[in-house]
Design a protein around this motif. Structure first.
Motif: not given
Length: 370
Positions: A201, A204, A208, A241, A257, A243, A260, A254-255, A251
């Motif tokens: 975290d 990350q 960011q 938002e 990574n 997806e 992925d 913004n989530e 997903i």
């Protein structure tokens, strides 16, 4: 030198001087970085120690010979099933039946039978009475044995149930030994994993912080004149938002990574980078069954290949996860923070179910080569 701009899925160039810059970190950002670096340095020895202890304890884990134990258990259970099948027909085990018969014979011989024979030898009872008494006694013994038969069957059933549990014991004991011996190393490794999440975290957060620091300036007039802050000023992007379809389902962008896996138009692709593009004006593209909020420069897959949204008209078709669908409306959006993906391969993935084109490695590198 030339700077590149995405338009209609193509890279357009304009002549003129341009240069790439990075915004200096503020004092608050520098302090945060120092705190994160100090935290990483302090927690890493603990993680290393937990991993070392957990790994060492793995050598003490009990690993039974599962194949041998299983084979023996199956063999024992099969034999017990055969005994149960015979018992169901009313047949008692030979050893048990013989032992019961011998038991009654001994009672007869050691008690009344011997006494009557002695009395007959002494002339106390005659032979006819001896024979009658003997017959009566044998009949009583036979009647008792018959009466005991049902109880004997239940007794044997209980014994077989116990033997069945005994047959399963080695397998259960081996499982418990394996499970309990693995508990200690598992605990250490899970603690290490939990501490490493904090480590991840922090890294990350540092990554960011650096997103959006770069920007490009260009001299001269025309479409590219002025200040272009970061790659976000000429990228097609999506609000937080929106997806993206991944191998775990849809997903929010913004989530997503780095590393992925996203579902692409022609297969799957790996995410190389998630680019924060700052605040941009958006619009809504609406089809028969889908709706996508994005910047007007975003390119989507149509019957004629890639086209920017500002080139599309109502009635045209775009590719979705349900096939081609008609565009039924465009609506104004808002000014919000937006994001873009850099992926491997064709870089055409599904955003809110519509096939879109992301930013390729070549384009990202080109934006930094000015």
């Amino acid at each position: 030198m030339a700077i590149l701009l995405r338009k209609g899925g193509q890279l357009m160039g304009k002549k003129g001087g341009s240069s790439y810059h990075e915004r200096p970190l503020s004092e608050e950002e520098k302090q945060l970085l120092r705190q994160q670096q100090a935290y990483l340095a302090s927690i890493q020895p603990s993680i290393d120690q937990l991993v070392s202890r957990g790994t060492a304890l793995l050598d003490d884990v009990v690993n039974p010979n599962w194949s041998s134990i299983y084979s023996q258990t199956v063999n024992d259970v099969d034999n017990l099933r055969k005994e149960q099948a015979e018992l169901a027909t009313g047949k008692l085990p030979d050893a048990y039946a013989n032992a019961k018969t011998n038991y009654f014979n001994r009672i007869y011989e050691n008690t009344m039978g011997q006494q009557l024979s002695a009395m007959a030898r002494k002339g106390i009872v005659d032979s006819s009475r001896l024979n009658s008494a003997t017959n009566d006694m044998q009949k009583n013994i036979a009647a008792q044995m018959s009466k005991d038969y049902s109880e004997d069957l239940n007794t044997q059933k209980g014994l077989l149930d116990q033997k069945y549990q005994f047959a399963l014991n080695p397998l259960e004991l081996a499982h418990k030994a394996n499970m309990y011996s693995f508990a200690n190393p598992q605990q250490y490794l899970q603690l290490a994993q939990g501490q490493n999440k904090s480590n991840t975290d922090a890294l990350q957060a540092t990554s960011q912080m650096n997103n959006g620091r770069g920007y490009v300036t260009q001299k001269g007039s025309g479409f590219f004149g002025g200040l272009m802050q970061g790659v976000g000023s000429y990228l097609a992007c999506f609000p937080a938002e929106v997806e993206i379809e991944t191998d775990y389902g849809y997903i929010p962008i913004n989530e997503i990574n780095e590393g992925d896996i996203v579902v692409a138009k022609d297969g799957i692709e790996k995410v190389l980078k998630v680019v924060a593009c700052g605040e941009r004006e958006t619009m809504h593209l609406i089809t028969d069954n889908h709706s996508l909020e994005t910047t007007h420069t975003q390119t989507v897959w149509t019957r004629d290949g890639l086209k920017a949204i500002d080139e599309l008209e109502e009635g045209m078709e775009v590719l979705t996860d349900s096939g081609f669908e008609h565009i039924i409306d465009f609506k104004a959006g808002r000014i919000v923070p937006v994001y873009e993906l850099v992926c491997t391969g064709s870089n055409m993935f599904y955003a809110n179910g519509i096939v879109v084109e992301g930013f390729t490695e070549e384009e990202l590198n080109a934006s930094h080569s000015v």
